[in-house]
Scaffold this active site. Structure first.
Site, PDB file in Angstrom:
ATOM      1  N   LYS A 266       1.723   2.074 -13.741  1.00 32.84           N
ATOM      2  CA  LYS A 266       0.462   2.081 -14.507  1.00 32.84           C
ATOM      3  C   LYS A 266       0.146   0.728 -15.139  1.00 32.84           C
ATOM      4  O   LYS A 266      -0.337   0.648 -16.266  1.00 32.84           O
ATOM      5  CB  LYS A 266       0.491   3.175 -15.590  1.00 32.84           C
ATOM      6  CG  LYS A 266       0.800   4.568 -15.084  1.00 32.84           C
ATOM      7  CD  LYS A 266      -0.080   4.971 -13.900  1.00 32.84           C
ATOM      8  CE  LYS A 266      -1.537   5.129 -14.281  1.00 32.84           C
ATOM      9  NZ  LYS A 266      -2.382   5.520 -13.110  1.00 32.84           N
TER      10      LYS A 266
ATOM     11  N   GLY B 117      -1.082  -1.856 -12.775  1.00 29.95           N
ATOM     12  CA  GLY B 117      -1.887  -2.551 -11.776  1.00 29.95           C
ATOM     13  C   GLY B 117      -1.133  -2.892 -10.508  1.00 29.95           C
ATOM     14  O   GLY B 117      -1.584  -3.733  -9.713  1.00 29.95           O
ATOM     15  N   THR B 118       0.017  -2.241 -10.273  1.00 28.63           N
ATOM     16  CA  THR B 118       0.836  -2.580  -9.108  1.00 28.63           C
ATOM     17  C   THR B 118       0.151  -2.205  -7.794  1.00 28.63           C
ATOM     18  O   THR B 118       0.329  -2.903  -6.784  1.00 28.63           O
ATOM     19  CB  THR B 118       2.207  -1.879  -9.184  1.00 28.63           C
ATOM     20  OG1 THR B 118       2.011  -0.473  -9.343  1.00 28.63           O
ATOM     21  CG2 THR B 118       3.026  -2.413 -10.345  1.00 28.63           C
TER      22      THR B 118
ATOM     23  N   SER C 197      -1.795   5.375 -20.534  1.00 30.24           N
ATOM     24  CA  SER C 197      -2.245   5.537 -19.152  1.00 30.24           C
ATOM     25  C   SER C 197      -1.300   6.469 -18.385  1.00 30.24           C
ATOM     26  O   SER C 197      -1.750   7.295 -17.576  1.00 30.24           O
ATOM     27  CB  SER C 197      -2.307   4.169 -18.474  1.00 30.24           C
ATOM     28  OG  SER C 197      -2.743   4.287 -17.141  1.00 30.24           O
TER      29      SER C 197
ATOM     30  N   LYS D 151      -7.736   5.554  -9.234  1.00 31.85           N
ATOM     31  CA  LYS D 151      -7.633   4.220  -9.805  1.00 31.85           C
ATOM     32  C   LYS D 151      -8.918   3.877 -10.558  1.00 31.85           C
ATOM     33  O   LYS D 151     -10.019   4.152 -10.093  1.00 31.85           O
ATOM     34  CB  LYS D 151      -7.375   3.184  -8.710  1.00 31.85           C
ATOM     35  CG  LYS D 151      -6.144   3.514  -7.850  1.00 31.85           C
ATOM     36  CD  LYS D 151      -4.883   3.625  -8.690  1.00 31.85           C
ATOM     37  CE  LYS D 151      -3.680   3.997  -7.832  1.00 31.85           C
ATOM     38  NZ  LYS D 151      -2.463   4.178  -8.647  1.00 31.85           N
ATOM     39  N   GLY D 152      -8.736   3.277 -11.730  1.00 33.70           N
ATOM     40  CA  GLY D 152      -9.894   2.922 -12.545  1.00 33.70           C
ATOM     41  C   GLY D 152     -10.472   4.095 -13.295  1.00 33.70           C
ATOM     42  O   GLY D 152     -11.626   4.031 -13.761  1.00 33.70           O
TER      43      GLY D 152
END
Length: 912
Positions: free
Chosen positions: A642, A644-645, A740, A861-862
């Protein structure tokens, strides 16, 4: 064919060819060829003929070791005790006192590279004792944790370093030893500039240095002795001329071991270098005629127990006394067991060239030795390995030896190799290996060989480590194998670091060498001479192997039992030597029981550590040619989750020279090899996830598994297999990451996350239900960034690590990816500004496709989350304050950029 060629050349040179009839010429050539074939056949049948290896056989050597095991006596002035009345017993150092110490040893050395310090560490490693080595300096390491002592024994490499400590540290250390009942082992190092005679500062003790000594013996009255057996005298000059001896002036001191000055016999009636005149008085071990080389300070002077050594480990008996000292001073908490399990494998009992194989009288000697040795090793059996293809492949009298082995087959234990002695790593077809093993199985059944030990050994240890999966599959299919052994894990050298592991239900035990090999046939031809073999037995490597390893599987070969029968000589000698000088009890059990014993002692070794086969020439030589290290990744994206990988993974895969792993059905783009049970599936399984690069030098394989960052064993496992790999981690505010993660698993309908608020999760205490505590840990622990990075940096160099700003990747991925390219030294340069575009709907950058559209990450995502509860945010800022400070210091020390989010988090933290 050199012989045939030379004869033809000579013949043609003197032959008048023009006058020769063609028929005669052809006949002559055929005659020469026939002679050459006969000669070559002779060489094949007698491979050592003319080489000087085969020699007229004399009587095999007879062990000459003699000791006083059967002599029992009571020393004058001492009541009868188990030690002296029954020589095979030993003192138990354990106490009923409740000790508040760990079973770890603190080793304080002059430098990390000093020879004696390295020797001390080698002994501790060989006995699998936990230790911490520190350079003796003005600052002591932390000695306690809460109300518990961290160390059970403290070792000083140099007496001077201890007595010359500053007053504060000396008082602190001595107080720790008194309060926690911890003892010290101290070595007195003799140097060229040392005073020949001096008083030890602060103690009623004197030392004499730079001495040559002889006739070493132990004090049987000493309570320190446990493994070491008193009653013997090591006669002759001791190694080195730099011995230190101790002269006591207080009742706190008692000799543990004594010697005599070299060349000085004295008039002491108790002096007995041959050990033939019975017991000695207690006064003998502290009188002026003897020199005390190891002395016990019983603590009567200042309340601290110490054992001082007047020399290091050049003399083998000091190793035994060192282990006894550790046991005694730790009250038995750091102690080696007294039982020793011995298994002598005889590899390739039918494999050998004619002329060096066993004959019937060699077999009879082997049977006789096996029966005789049970007085030293309870239930001793030779364990014979066979490849049936080579049965009756010697001279007639050697074939009789093979027949004699079968006649006595029920007296031995047996284990299979493979039919043709094939190295399994050269066979990738499991069915072919099974067929080869089945022929060996049929041979055993036909000849009445009982193979029920579920143990097998691969020729040359091929396929065991590095693991060759077809071998393990074939073993289980044909022989139902549950145990094997190898000398190759993790490496052949140093032997003290060999370990066991379990793979696919087969237990792999460490195997030891004994100094005998297929070419060691005669004692007068032994490499280095007979003296070297004797040194190996008498306190050297073979003796130390038995001393250090509770379980020993020794590798020998059939020729060692023929010719001079060096195996019989060597093992009978070392068994006698062990009985002379130790209280160890040797016994033998079948391999399946041996494996159970081993992993009950060392359960932490069950999980293997996979290493890069290309970093060890021996491993590479027994690894399939169809495998290549080019299929291993050159860099890892290690997480955490969590941050950005996934976006980083996507951007990396856009580069034309970067190739990711194939997706997994269970974990999608992540292999998650190092962090879970997938690791136990082995190296072949892992490598199957990577393509074979067409140009390994310019193409970069990589793997992204966000679970790697904070899992305990991952740094060690990754560094073992990928020591040269580069690491990329991407970080955001730990508070934001925790929130997150909570929202992520809540979106997946996790019942605990659905039941509790985020604030309830992160503030859960030790009295909360287990599922809530587990969720709390998964939210909070990964955010201890500095702590986890320190673990990675204990296995990788700082230059191998790149720390990225996850927030910057979101708003300016082009700058971040340029930094990544520079870090990886990758060519060609890829212009991400032409392939990434901001997507207003998604709120982040997406990949530009060939038709000028954007391809963004999935719906998960996002995702937009509701704002974090202010109470939770405040709690997390305080929770992570110290850890964020540590991270800022770490990044500064490493020369890495300090991200803006970290500056903001540190600025926003309110004072406590």
């Amino acid at each position: 064919m050199r012989l045939g060629g030379n004869l033809i050349s000579l013949w043609m040179r003197h032959l008048p060819v023009k006058k020769c009839h063609p028929t005669k010429l052809i006949s002559g050539l055929l005659c020469v060829c026939l002679c050459a074939m006969v000669y070559l056949g002779y060489k094949a049948s007698y491979p050592y003929a003319g080489t000087g290896v085969i020699q007229t056989r004399t009587e095999p050597p007879v062990p000459s070791i003699r000791c006083h095991v059967n002599k029992t006596y009571v020393p004058r002035g001492r009541a009868k005790s188990p030690r002296m009345g029954v020589p095979r017993s030993a003192v138990d150092h354990k106490t009923d006192d409740r000790l508040r110490i760990d079973n770890q040893i603190l080793v304080l050395v002059e430098t990390q590279y000093s020879q004696l310090g390295q020797d001390i560490v080698a002994v501790l490693e060989a006995n699998k004792m936990k230790f911490k080595m520190e350079a003796a300096s003005k600052t002591l390491p932390y000695l306690t944790y809460m109300d518990k002592g961290r160390y059970g024994v403290i070792i000083f490499e140099n007496l001077e370093a201890y007595v010359n400590m500053d007053m504060w540290n000396r008082q602190l250390l001595d107080k720790y030893c008194r309060e926690y009942k911890v003892g010290m082992i101290i070595f007195s190092k003799s140097r060229e500039d040392s005073l020949l005679s001096a008083k030890v500062q602060g103690f009623p003790l004197y030392i004499n240095s730079q001495l040559q000594l002889r006739d070493f013996e132990m004090n049987p009255y000493s309570q320190v002795l446990r493994v070491t057996r008193a009653g013997e005298v090591w006669s002759g000059t001791l190694p080195g001329d730099d011995w230190t001896v101790f002269i006591a002036n207080h009742s706190t001191y008692e000799s543990v071991a004594v010697a005599r000055l070299n060349g000085h016999q004295g008039n002491d009636p108790d002096h007995d270098p041959d050990g033939d005149h019975g017991p000695k008085s207690k006064d003998y071990y502290m009188n002026s005629a003897t020199q005390t080389t190891v002395i016990h300070d019983m603590g009567k002077f200042d309340g601290v127990k110490r054992i001082l050594f007047g020399n290091g480990f050049k003399f083998w008996l000091n190793r035994l006394l060192f282990l006894d000292s550790i046991s005694f001073l730790s009250h038995g908490k750091v102690s080696i067991p007294l039982e020793r399990y011995i298994l002598v494998d005889v590899d390739d009992i039918f494999v050998g060239k004619p002329g060096i194989r066993m004959k019937a009288h060699d077999v009879n000697a082997m049977v006789s030795a096996q029966r005789s040795w049970r007085q030293y090793v309870d239930n001793f059996h030779f364990n014979l390995g066979f490849s049936g293809r080579y049965f009756h492949h010697g001279h007639p009298d050697e074939d009789e030896g093979d027949t004699q082995l079968l006649a006595h087959s029920d007296e031995f234990w047996w284990f299979p190799h493979v039919w043709r002695h094939t190295q399994p790593h050269k066979v990738d077809n499991t069915t072919r290996l099974q067929h080869d093993m089945e022929k060996n199985y049929d041979f055993a059944k036909k000849n009445g060989i009982a193979v029920n030990g579920q143990y097998a050994v691969a020729p040359h240890h091929s396929g065991v480590y590095p693991v060759h999966d077809p071998l393990f599959e074939a073993w289980k299919s044909v022989w139902k194998v549950k145990v094997t052994s190898t000398e190759e894990y993790p490496h052949l050298k140093p032997p003290r670091k060999r370990r066991g592991f379990v793979y696919r239900g087969i237990k792999v035990l460490p195997r030891q060498t004994c100094g005998l090999f297929t070419h060691t046939l005669f004692i007068d031809r032994y490499p280095g001479g007979r003296a070297r073999l004797e040194a190996n037995i008498r306190g050297g490597a073979l003796f130390q192997s038995i001393l250090y390893n509770p379980i020993n599987i020794f590798m020998t070969h059939m020729p060692n039992f023929a010719n001079d029968r060096l195996a019989l000589y060597t093992f009978e000698s070392v068994f006698k030597f062990v009985q002379c000088w130790t209280n160890l009890e040797m016994k033998s059990v079948p391999p399946i029981q041996l494996s159970d014993l081993y992993f009950n002692m060392y359960p932490e070794e069950k999980n293997p550590i996979w290493q890069d086969p290309c970093n060890d020439k021996r491993h590479l030589a027994i690894w399939s040619v169809n495998k290549t290290c080019d299929r291993l990744p050159r860099f890892l994206v290690i997480g955490p989750q969590k941050t950005g990988t996934t976006a980083l993974y996507t951007f990396l895969a856009m580069h034309p020279a970067i190739y990711s792993n194939y997706p997994s059905r269970q974990t999608f783009e992540e292999v998650q090899f190092f962090s879970g049970n997938n690791y136990l599936k082995g190296l072949d399984w892992y490598m199957s996830f990577f393509p074979l690069p067409s140009n390994a030098s310019s193409e970069f394989l990589f793997e992204k598994s966000a679970t790697y960052f904070d899992k305990r064993h991952v740094p060690e496992r990754a560094a073992a297999l990928l020591p040269k790999a580069r690491l990329i981690t991407i970080l955001i505010s730990p508070a934001k990451r925790a929130y997150s993660w909570y929202q992520h698993i809540r979106a997946h309908k996790d019942p605990t996350a659905m039941k509790y608020t985020f604030y309830e999760v992160i503030t859960a205490g030790s009295d909360a239900e287990r599922s809530l505590q587990a969720l709390s840990r998964r939210c909070l622990i990964p955010g201890l960034y500095a702590q986890h990075l320190d673990k990675w940096l204990s296995h990788y160099k700082a230059k191998q690590l790149l720390v990225l700003d996850g927030e910057l990747l979101k708003i300016n991925p082009m700058a971040v990816m340029n930094r990544v390219q520079k870090f990886l030294l990758i060519q060609p340069y890829f212009d991400y500004s032409k392939k990434l575009r901001y997507d207003r709907k998604k709120g982040f950058y997406c990949q530009v496709t060939n038709n000028d559209h954007t391809k963004c990450l999935g719906r998960s995502k996002g995702r937009k989350y509701p704002p974090m509860d202010p109470r939770a945010n405040k709690y997390l800022q305080q929770y992570y304050k110290r850890h964020n400070v540590d991270l800022q210091r770490l990044l500064t020390r490493l020369g890495q950029e300090v991200p803006q989010w970290l500056r903001e988090d540190l600025k926003d933290v309110s004072p406590e």
